[in-house]
Enzyme design. Sequence first.
Site, PDB file in Angstrom:
ATOM      1  N   CYS A 251     -70.629   4.382  43.555  1.00  0.00           N
ATOM      2  CA  CYS A 251     -71.399   5.477  42.968  1.00  0.00           C
ATOM      3  C   CYS A 251     -72.303   6.214  43.960  1.00  0.00           C
ATOM      4  CB  CYS A 251     -72.198   4.984  41.767  1.00  0.00           C
ATOM      5  SG  CYS A 251     -72.934   3.359  41.941  1.00  0.00           S
TER       6      CYS A 251
ATOM      7  N   ARG B  16     -68.333  -7.791  47.804  1.00  0.00           N
ATOM      8  CA  ARG B  16     -69.547  -8.436  47.295  1.00  0.00           C
ATOM      9  C   ARG B  16     -69.598  -9.872  47.790  1.00  0.00           C
ATOM     10  NH1 ARG B  16     -69.518  -5.755  41.173  1.00  0.00           N
ATOM     11  NH2 ARG B  16     -69.630  -3.608  41.950  1.00  0.00           N
TER      12      ARG B  16
ATOM     13  N   GLN C  82     -61.714  -1.169  42.749  1.00  0.00           N
ATOM     14  CA  GLN C  82     -62.100  -0.696  41.422  1.00  0.00           C
ATOM     15  C   GLN C  82     -61.472   0.666  41.140  1.00  0.00           C
ATOM     16  OE1 GLN C  82     -66.509  -0.893  41.471  1.00  0.00           O
ATOM     17  NE2 GLN C  82     -66.283  -2.223  39.703  1.00  0.00           N
TER      18      GLN C  82
ATOM     19  N   ASP D  89     -62.604   3.323  39.829  1.00  0.00           N
ATOM     20  CA  ASP D  89     -63.994   3.667  39.541  1.00  0.00           C
ATOM     21  C   ASP D  89     -64.154   5.171  39.341  1.00  0.00           C
ATOM     22  OD1 ASP D  89     -66.601   3.054  39.096  1.00  0.00           O
ATOM     23  OD2 ASP D  89     -67.122   2.702  41.187  1.00  0.00           O
TER      24      ASP D  89
ATOM     25  N   HIS E 189     -66.894   8.414  37.925  1.00  0.00           N
ATOM     26  CA  HIS E 189     -68.249   8.837  37.570  1.00  0.00           C
ATOM     27  C   HIS E 189     -68.163  10.244  36.998  1.00  0.00           C
ATOM     28  CE1 HIS E 189     -68.784   5.627  40.528  1.00  0.00           C
ATOM     29  NE2 HIS E 189     -69.818   5.302  39.772  1.00  0.00           N
TER      30      HIS E 189
ATOM     31  N   LYS F  61     -74.897  -0.802  29.434  1.00  0.00           N
ATOM     32  CA  LYS F  61     -73.452  -0.649  29.574  1.00  0.00           C
ATOM     33  C   LYS F  61     -72.734  -1.210  28.351  1.00  0.00           C
ATOM     34  CE  LYS F  61     -72.219  -5.023  31.843  1.00  0.00           C
ATOM     35  NZ  LYS F  61     -71.565  -5.661  33.005  1.00  0.00           N
TER      36      LYS F  61
ATOM     37  N   HIS G 139     -70.840   5.984  34.441  1.00  0.00           N
ATOM     38  CA  HIS G 139     -69.943   5.149  35.247  1.00  0.00           C
ATOM     39  C   HIS G 139     -68.856   4.574  34.334  1.00  0.00           C
ATOM     40  CE1 HIS G 139     -73.240   4.354  38.386  1.00  0.00           C
ATOM     41  NE2 HIS G 139     -73.919   4.846  37.353  1.00  0.00           N
TER      42      HIS G 139
END
Length: 685
Positions: A369, A398, A416, A418, A420, A505, A551
Amino acid sequence: MCVQDLDKGDHVNLIMDGMSTPINEQTTGIEFYQKQREIVALRVNGELKDLDTDLAALPEGTQVEGVNISSDDGLNILRHSATHVLAQAVQDTFPDVNLGIGPFITDGFYYDFGNIDAVTPELLKDLQKKMQRIVKEGQTFRRRVVSEEEARVELADQPYKLELVTTKGSDADGASVEVGHGELTIYDNVRRNGDVAWKDLCRGPHLPTTKLIGNGFALTKSSAAYWKGDQNNDGLQRIYGTAWPTKDALVAYQERIKEAERRDHRKLGAELDLFSFPEEVGPGLALFHPKGGMLRHNVEEFIINEHMKRGFEIVYTPEITKGGLFHTSGHLPHYADTMFPPLVADEERDAEGNVTKAGQDYYLKAMNCPMQNLIYRSRGRSYRDLPLKLFEMGHDYRYEKSGVVAGLTRMRGFTQDDSHIYCTPDQAPQVIKELLGFFDDVLSAFGLSDFYLELSTRDTEKNQDKFIGSEEDWAEATRVLQEVCESTGLDLVADPGGAAFYGPKVSVQAKDALGRTWQMSTVQYDFNQPERFGLEYTAPDGSRQRPVMIHSAKLGSVERFIGVLTEHYAGAFPAWLAPVQARLIPVAEAFDDYVDNVASKLRAHGIRVEVDHSDDRFGKKIRNASKEKIPFTLIAGGEDVESGAVSFRYRDGHQENGIAVDQAVEHILDVVARRVNDVEGERLV
């Protein structure tokens, strides 16, 4: 379960299903439910209580409900009671044991012990036998309220228990407790002659008697642990077990565990040559082999195309960046423990190697992000540009502890899907609703259509320093997510305290073929990062306004999703996903050219095909195709060649002979195009 009202007049009446039942002055839950052995506790005004609670002493208007041992609460009480029996057996074996905590967990329980020998399989067997004797004794669980001073005296030889009494910590249930803010209670295990066999600091409630544990329990494994989960504290031995209302239920659970082991994606990954986890690479990092690479490509191609259909724009961002970016986003102050340590770059040195100019700290990115925010901020944005949908297959890292990484389902390096979405506050509800529909479409396509929603929010009483943002912003974001979720008609479960540090979330909790729940898709409402990055758009009136940032990830982690799919399908992937969709096997070498021609026809239509020209005998070729879980095995012999046909052999052993080649090709193309996810649906007839 029916709810019962307690009304006090000349006597107390228990109202059940409209019937009034008199309650005598000394009536307890045990006496009232003496003919209903499945009732093991009470829920009094929503709070769980022991079954021996005095019903007549309850005030007017009290709502009372019996708790069935097979309910979620009943199972938890059963399992927590089993932890006390386990701890009693351990202390009988090791009189100097230091007792830790013993909570119930999903499908079972554990208890932590200090100052005992390493737990071996033989010790587990001995402890289980002792537990069986305690259960048969029919010891009664009796609750006592004690003062802090009394607790210290009674538990003087138990250092961990004393710590729980004298400091804010956890009780024997693992639940938070603070002296002076509620009762301290000890549960005695009492023999029939009145002797106290054992005791523990505990909040309860418990079963009325150990006999109700019955023969539906078993000890399962042991592991190392640390007091309070801190590796700087004492090392402990943790013993796990499971408990069920009946022996049959225990056996059914054990069969599910065996099936889960058979489906373990790490085992299947090796057997099917999909992926591996070499020690040379490091924990939490996977290598995808050619077949696993094709499976992964199929999953990624699908999700990319689905994003494109819905108006998302693809972006790419680097996997390493200056640390300042993550300070701006708030990740370094709030998420640093989960990020890899920084790398130093751009430093300057003299001829002797001395540093003359300090370098920058660079971090492997743990999330995408912040960089997508920079893309948004790279030029002016108008309300006409919104909602702006950015999407990437982001490679993230991570620093998970090596002890918790697990194959593809808990990794250090992952991808991911991912996205946004930057939108106005007014657009946010519709954006979230569309994302939930997107989640449904994606998971259903992969055969994971049984799911519910979980709303993770900020805990208003604990861990306030974990979250950033105002109460008003959190309340609004939570309201929007909750209202949209409720409008879908899907089950919605609360998860207090589970939110990301920057906003609440919603996660999709999907069930696999074994009924296990996995977190899949997520959507998060973020009002913090637009503020921290100074993101703006020009409103219709010409003013500069702050967008909302939504997200979302549909698969979550691609690798984890593949791990779940592997176990869900036990490696027998649907034909549209399978790395190899069809294998051609000639009955004899004389038919090699014929099967090669059939394979060419399938390849011309994009079907992934192999031809087995190995020296193996025909029977072994068939077994190999079955072991490798190939969706379509096509066999050709003399009769097939003469009639321009093939024989189908499916993964379930079903076979169809003499199918014309054109019909066979058409059928395979149809099954793949329709994304059929069940074995029977792959058959021609």
